[in-house]
Design a protein around this motif. Structure first.
Motif, PDB file in Angstrom:
ATOM      1  N   ASN A 197      53.629  39.212  24.710  1.00 38.34           N
ATOM      2  CA  ASN A 197      52.325  40.204  24.267  1.00 38.34           C
ATOM      3  C   ASN A 197      51.016  39.452  24.262  1.00 38.34           C
ATOM      4  O   ASN A 197      49.718  40.158  24.828  1.00 38.34           O
ATOM      5  CB  ASN A 197      52.694  40.913  23.045  1.00 38.34           C
ATOM      6  N   GLN A 198      51.128  38.122  24.014  1.00 36.89           N
ATOM      7  CA  GLN A 198      50.012  37.261  24.005  1.00 36.89           C
ATOM      8  C   GLN A 198      49.378  37.285  25.642  1.00 36.89           C
ATOM      9  O   GLN A 198      48.129  37.601  25.862  1.00 36.89           O
ATOM     10  CB  GLN A 198      50.061  35.964  23.525  1.00 36.89           C
ATOM     11  N   GLU A 199      50.356  36.880  26.504  1.00 34.61           N
ATOM     12  CA  GLU A 199      49.711  37.007  27.949  1.00 34.61           C
ATOM     13  C   GLU A 199      49.720  38.279  28.356  1.00 34.61           C
ATOM     14  O   GLU A 199      48.475  38.442  29.145  1.00 34.61           O
ATOM     15  CB  GLU A 199      51.295  36.495  28.779  1.00 34.61           C
ATOM     16  N   TRP A 200      50.048  39.490  27.849  1.00 37.44           N
ATOM     17  CA  TRP A 200      49.441  40.623  28.294  1.00 37.44           C
ATOM     18  C   TRP A 200      48.276  41.046  27.942  1.00 37.44           C
ATOM     19  O   TRP A 200      47.561  41.510  28.649  1.00 37.44           O
ATOM     20  CB  TRP A 200      50.708  41.643  27.426  1.00 37.44           C
ATOM     21  N   ASP A 201      47.811  40.376  26.785  1.00 38.43           N
ATOM     22  CA  ASP A 201      46.457  40.798  26.288  1.00 38.43           C
ATOM     23  C   ASP A 201      45.718  39.903  26.972  1.00 38.43           C
ATOM     24  O   ASP A 201      44.416  40.430  27.198  1.00 38.43           O
ATOM     25  CB  ASP A 201      46.299  40.070  24.667  1.00 38.43           C
ATOM     26  N   ARG A 202      46.111  38.927  27.411  1.00 38.51           N
ATOM     27  CA  ARG A 202      45.188  38.021  28.396  1.00 38.51           C
ATOM     28  C   ARG A 202      44.617  38.646  29.643  1.00 38.51           C
ATOM     29  O   ARG A 202      43.601  38.531  30.012  1.00 38.51           O
ATOM     30  CB  ARG A 202      45.631  36.520  28.367  1.00 38.51           C
ATOM     31  N   GLN A 203      45.904  39.048  30.101  1.00 39.16           N
ATOM     32  CA  GLN A 203      45.608  39.766  31.474  1.00 39.16           C
ATOM     33  C   GLN A 203      44.909  41.024  31.394  1.00 39.16           C
ATOM     34  O   GLN A 203      43.953  41.409  32.025  1.00 39.16           O
ATOM     35  CB  GLN A 203      47.059  39.946  31.945  1.00 39.16           C
ATOM     36  N   GLN A 204      44.887  41.647  30.077  1.00 32.02           N
ATOM     37  CA  GLN A 204      44.406  42.905  29.809  1.00 32.02           C
ATOM     38  C   GLN A 204      42.771  42.748  29.757  1.00 32.02           C
ATOM     39  O   GLN A 204      41.958  43.327  30.365  1.00 32.02           O
ATOM     40  CB  GLN A 204      44.917  43.732  28.776  1.00 32.02           C
ATOM     41  N   GLU A 205      42.588  41.587  28.968  1.00 31.57           N
ATOM     42  CA  GLU A 205      41.254  41.246  28.961  1.00 31.57           C
ATOM     43  C   GLU A 205      40.641  40.847  30.072  1.00 31.57           C
ATOM     44  O   GLU A 205      39.394  41.115  30.440  1.00 31.57           O
ATOM     45  CB  GLU A 205      41.111  39.906  27.628  1.00 31.57           C
ATOM     46  N   GLU A 206      41.564  39.965  31.026  1.00 35.12           N
ATOM     47  CA  GLU A 206      40.951  39.611  32.142  1.00 35.12           C
ATOM     48  C   GLU A 206      40.632  40.834  33.042  1.00 35.12           C
ATOM     49  O   GLU A 206      39.558  40.608  33.927  1.00 35.12           O
ATOM     50  CB  GLU A 206      41.986  38.732  32.912  1.00 35.12           C
ATOM     51  N   ASN A 207      41.452  41.649  33.060  1.00 32.42           N
ATOM     52  CA  ASN A 207      41.207  43.054  33.894  1.00 32.42           C
ATOM     53  C   ASN A 207      40.089  43.869  33.399  1.00 32.42           C
ATOM     54  O   ASN A 207      39.157  44.110  34.312  1.00 32.42           O
ATOM     55  CB  ASN A 207      42.541  43.662  33.440  1.00 32.42           C
ATOM     56  N   GLU A 208      39.969  43.964  32.008  1.00 33.53           N
ATOM     57  CA  GLU A 208      38.673  44.553  31.832  1.00 33.53           C
ATOM     58  C   GLU A 208      37.351  43.913  32.072  1.00 33.53           C
ATOM     59  O   GLU A 208      36.187  44.359  32.497  1.00 33.53           O
ATOM     60  CB  GLU A 208      38.714  44.651  30.002  1.00 33.53           C
ATOM     61  N   GLY A 209      37.678  42.353  32.197  1.00 33.75           N
ATOM     62  CA  GLY A 209      36.459  41.554  32.657  1.00 33.75           C
ATOM     63  C   GLY A 209      36.004  42.067  34.104  1.00 33.75           C
ATOM     64  O   GLY A 209      34.870  42.035  34.384  1.00 33.75           O
ATOM     65  N   LEU A 210      37.068  41.885  34.913  1.00 33.51           N
ATOM     66  CA  LEU A 210      36.870  42.199  36.252  1.00 33.51           C
ATOM     67  C   LEU A 210      36.412  43.645  36.470  1.00 33.51           C
ATOM     68  O   LEU A 210      35.266  43.813  37.109  1.00 33.51           O
ATOM     69  CB  LEU A 210      38.122  42.574  36.925  1.00 33.51           C
ATOM     70  N   LYS A 211      36.721  44.611  35.413  1.00 27.85           N
ATOM     71  CA  LYS A 211      35.999  45.847  35.478  1.00 27.85           C
ATOM     72  C   LYS A 211      34.173  45.990  35.314  1.00 27.85           C
ATOM     73  O   LYS A 211      33.666  46.382  36.029  1.00 27.85           O
ATOM     74  CB  LYS A 211      36.569  47.010  34.571  1.00 27.85           C
ATOM     75  N   LEU A 212      34.161  45.133  34.236  1.00 25.32           N
ATOM     76  CA  LEU A 212      32.826  44.976  33.828  1.00 25.32           C
ATOM     77  C   LEU A 212      31.895  44.263  34.690  1.00 25.32           C
ATOM     78  O   LEU A 212      30.773  44.608  35.146  1.00 25.32           O
ATOM     79  CB  LEU A 212      32.694  44.283  32.434  1.00 25.32           C
ATOM     80  N   HIS A 213      32.685  43.310  35.442  1.00 20.55           N
ATOM     81  CA  HIS A 213      31.979  42.577  36.484  1.00 20.55           C
ATOM     82  C   HIS A 213      31.649  43.305  37.720  1.00 20.55           C
ATOM     83  O   HIS A 213      30.615  43.249  38.291  1.00 20.55           O
ATOM     84  CB  HIS A 213      32.928  41.259  36.756  1.00 20.55           C
ATOM     85  N   ALA A 214      32.581  44.164  38.179  1.00 19.18           N
ATOM     86  CA  ALA A 214      32.267  44.998  39.108  1.00 19.18           C
ATOM     87  C   ALA A 214      31.303  45.998  38.915  1.00 19.18           C
ATOM     88  O   ALA A 214      30.338  46.330  39.684  1.00 19.18           O
ATOM     89  CB  ALA A 214      33.642  45.912  39.472  1.00 19.18           C
ATOM     90  N   ALA A 215      31.108  46.520  37.777  1.00 22.25           N
ATOM     91  CA  ALA A 215      29.739  47.418  37.350  1.00 22.25           C
ATOM     92  C   ALA A 215      28.550  46.651  37.493  1.00 22.25           C
ATOM     93  O   ALA A 215      27.673  47.143  37.939  1.00 22.25           O
ATOM     94  CB  ALA A 215      30.078  47.769  35.791  1.00 22.25           C
ATOM     95  N   LYS A 216      28.540  45.330  37.167  1.00 21.06           N
ATOM     96  CA  LYS A 216      27.589  44.644  37.222  1.00 21.06           C
ATOM     97  C   LYS A 216      27.079  44.153  38.629  1.00 21.06           C
ATOM     98  O   LYS A 216      25.803  44.268  39.292  1.00 21.06           O
ATOM     99  CB  LYS A 216      27.777  43.035  36.609  1.00 21.06           C
ATOM    100  N   HIS A 217      28.131  44.308  39.618  1.00 20.27           N
ATOM    101  CA  HIS A 217      27.957  44.170  41.108  1.00 20.27           C
ATOM    102  C   HIS A 217      27.252  45.548  41.549  1.00 20.27           C
ATOM    103  O   HIS A 217      26.228  45.150  42.521  1.00 20.27           O
ATOM    104  CB  HIS A 217      29.221  43.604  41.741  1.00 20.27           C
ATOM    105  N   ARG A 218      27.700  46.264  41.132  1.00 15.97           N
ATOM    106  CA  ARG A 218      27.326  47.732  41.517  1.00 15.97           C
ATOM    107  C   ARG A 218      25.665  47.682  41.266  1.00 15.97           C
ATOM    108  O   ARG A 218      24.850  48.043  42.121  1.00 15.97           O
ATOM    109  CB  ARG A 218      27.874  49.015  40.721  1.00 15.97           C
ATOM    110  N   ARG A 219      25.360  47.254  40.164  1.00 15.98           N
ATOM    111  CA  ARG A 219      23.868  47.387  39.734  1.00 15.98           C
ATOM    112  C   ARG A 219      23.191  46.490  40.664  1.00 15.98           C
ATOM    113  O   ARG A 219      22.139  46.544  41.272  1.00 15.98           O
ATOM    114  CB  ARG A 219      23.691  47.151  38.360  1.00 15.98           C
TER     115      ARG A 219
END
Length: 425
Positions: A197-219
């Motif tokens: 579950n800890q690893e799952w949370d880490r990957q989920q957090e990383e994935n959310e980070g990617l999503k936010l980073h992509a939005a930044k790139h769109r801007r």
């Protein structure tokens, strides 16, 4: 065979006594210390020999003494001098009997038997006399029964302990067929779940980070679009990076959606309840083992009970075939019974009748009995005794404390002074 004449001279407290019985009952009366007991003791001394003769049988002040007991066919004379006694027996034709004491031992049985003494003996002593009388030896059976009863008692104690033990280890149906688990195993499973579950949370957090980073790139693209001509190369590169990120995001998203978090609540609940469940399982195992022990113990107990019943049956068979001196008399559970009632619980009249019957059976040849404490008997019991000895043709010598010279053979200072009220010169 009965006594037809008793003579005693200078024996114990007696000076000179001559008694010729006229009835089945010979009642010796007098006050205390007059010499009544000496009359009855002289019969025993004459017939039973050394074991019944006191250290000083001769009356104080005399040098010698003599007792003569005359039966229908024999004259028995026992004389005493200082330190010695002599026995002589003659038959009716005047011939001397050889080995006189052996002759008497074979003849008299237990002349000293006193029905009242028997009534007052302990039940175990009464039982020994009774069994000897009817010729039945149950000592071996009694010992066997006692051993079996002791063994059964021990088994019974084990049975009670086993039953108490099994009562403290109840049987739980909800875990009857469940194996006991180790808390360590559940702990390992919980650790693995937590790490996953800890690893799952880490990957989920990383994935959310990617999503936010992509939005930044769109801007940034919007900014670059404003300068598209000048930043065309950078935009294309970033576009490629965005596509890559999208693909990675989709892959991780799909993976995370297909591999949800482990639900650890069940494991935690199992861990919380594990010891209670294991305790039930251990109790079930102990209960079932104890149940088998109880089953075997009960079988052993029942077998011992059957063996005891077998011993009792053997004893009853022996006793049923033995001749009884009194109808209704028997021997049960180590004690004498009359019509199924223990002798100790019988009425005084029944006890007296039974004691008389046994005493008569113990003296089949020389039909002579004695009672030294006749004063203890009331008129009713005296009549029972008299009727019984009259019916069976026995002779009873009985002493009784009395100052009434009109009853019986009255003794005073070691001599007979009256017989049924008639003075003796």
């Amino acid at each position: 065979m009965k006594i037809i004449k008793l003579t005693a001279e200078n024996v114990m407290k007696l000076s000179a006594v001559e008694i010729v019985p006229q009835d089945n009952l010979i009642l010796i009366t007098g006050e205390n210390g007059a010499g009544k007991s000496s009359v009855l003791d002289s019969i025993v001394m004459a017939l039973c020999g050394k074991a019944t003769i006191p250290d000083e049988p001769i009356k104080k002040g005399s040098d010698k003494g003599k007792i003569v007991v005359e039966l229908e066919d024999y004259r028995i004379e026992r004389s005493f001098t200082k330190g010695n006694s002599y026995l002589k027996i003659e038959n009716s034709n005047g011939s001397t009997v050889k080995s006189p004491q052996k002759f008497l031992d074979d003849l008299i049985g237990k002349i000293s038997f006193d029905p009242l003494e028997f009534m007052n003996q302990k039940p175990e002593d009464q039982a020994e006399i009774f069994l000897s009388l009817i010729g039945v030896d149950v000592k071996a059976l009694d010992a066997e029964e006692e051993a079996l009863r002791n063994e059964r008692t021990m088994v019974g104690r084990d049975l009670k302990k086993a039953e108490a033990f099994i009562a403290s280890h109840p049987l739980f149906a909800d875990v009857l067929n469940v194996e006991e688990q180790s808390i360590g195993d559940l702990s390992n499973q919980l650790t693995q779940a937590l790490q996953y579950n800890q690893e799952w949370d880490r990957q989920q957090e990383e994935n959310e980070g990617l999503k936010l980073h992509a939005a930044k790139h769109r801007r940034r693209i919007e900014e670059i679009d404003l300068e598209i001509k000048k930043l065309q190369m950078e935009a294309e590169s970033l576009d490629v990076e965005i596509n890559t990120m999208k693909e990675t995001y989709r892959e991780k998203r799909d993976y995370l959606e297909g591999h949800p978090k482990w639900d650890i609540s069940d494991l935690q609940e199992q861990m919380n309840n594990l010891e209670a469940v294991n305790e039930k399982i251990r109790s079930n195992r102990t209960h079932l083992e104890a149940a088998e022990d109880i089953k075997e113990t009960k079988i052993s107990y029942d077998n011992l009970t059957k063996q005891i019943e077998g011993v009792d049956a053997k004893r009853k068979e022996l006793l049923s075939s033995a001749p009884m001196p009194v109808p209704g008399l028997s021997f049960e559970s180590g004690r004498i019974t009359y019509n199924g009632i223990p002798l100790a619980q019988c009425s005084d009249g029944e006890k007296l009748m039974i004691s008389l019957g046994i005493s008569m059976a113990l003296n089949p040849t020389l039909r002579v009995l004695r009672i030294k404490d006749g004063s203890l008997l009331d008129e009713k019991n005296r009549k029972i005794i008299y009727d019984r000895i009259k019916d069976k043709d026995f002779q009873l010598w009985m002493e009784s404390v009395s100052s009434d010279k009109s009853v019986g053979i009255f003794i005073e200072d070691g001599s007979i002074v009256a017989v049924n009220g008639q003075a003796v010169a």
